[in-house]
Scaffold this motif. Sequence first.
Motif, mmCIF file in Angstrom:
data_model
loop_
_atom_site.group_PDB
_atom_site.id
_atom_site.type_symbol
_atom_site.label_atom_id
_atom_site.label_comp_id
_atom_site.label_asym_id
_atom_site.label_seq_id
_atom_site.Cartn_x
_atom_site.Cartn_y
_atom_site.Cartn_z
ATOM 1 N N ASP A 97 0.469 19.158 -6.140
ATOM 2 C CA ASP A 97 1.546 20.124 -5.947
ATOM 3 C C ASP A 97 1.327 21.404 -6.757
ATOM 4 O O ASP A 97 1.872 22.454 -6.426
ATOM 5 C CB ASP A 97 2.894 19.515 -6.328
ATOM 6 N N LYS A 100 -2.529 23.044 -5.104
ATOM 7 C CA LYS A 100 -2.534 23.078 -3.645
ATOM 8 C C LYS A 100 -3.952 23.225 -3.060
ATOM 9 O O LYS A 100 -4.278 24.221 -2.415
ATOM 10 C CB LYS A 100 -1.661 24.225 -3.150
ATOM 11 N N HIS A 102 -7.217 22.816 -0.641
ATOM 12 C CA HIS A 102 -7.458 22.630 0.781
ATOM 13 C C HIS A 102 -8.336 21.401 0.925
ATOM 14 O O HIS A 102 -9.406 21.324 0.348
ATOM 15 C CB HIS A 102 -8.156 23.857 1.376
#
Length: 104
Positions: A97, A100, A102
Motif C-alpha cells: 500500500d 504501490k 507494478h
Amino acid sequence: MTELPRDVPRLRSIERYLLVQLAAVQRALQEAENSITTKPDSSPPRWGIAWKRAPVGQTRVGILHRADCWMAPRELLDARAVFEARRQEGRRIEPCDSCKPHLP
C-alpha cells in the motif's frame, strides 16, 4: 530554538558538531546532484516479497514491494523470480500500500 549554553567551551563544541554535520550534508547533496546529472538509473527494476505468517495448510500471503520501499526485505528479486513466486500454489501476492509496485 533551544537555549544555548553561555560558556565558550561548550559553545565551541556545539559549533564544531554543527560544522561537521553541515559538511556531511553538503557532501551528500553534491553526490546526489552529481549522480543525477551524470548517470541515469539503467538497472532493471527489482522487487522484494515480505511473507506474512500463516498457519500450516492455509494460503501464504506475501506483500510485493519495490526495491526502494522502506518496507522491502533485504532479498531482492527480478521479474522472473516474482512471476514464479506468484505462480506457486498455496501463495497469494498483494501489492504494498505504501510503494504501490507494478506487478511484473
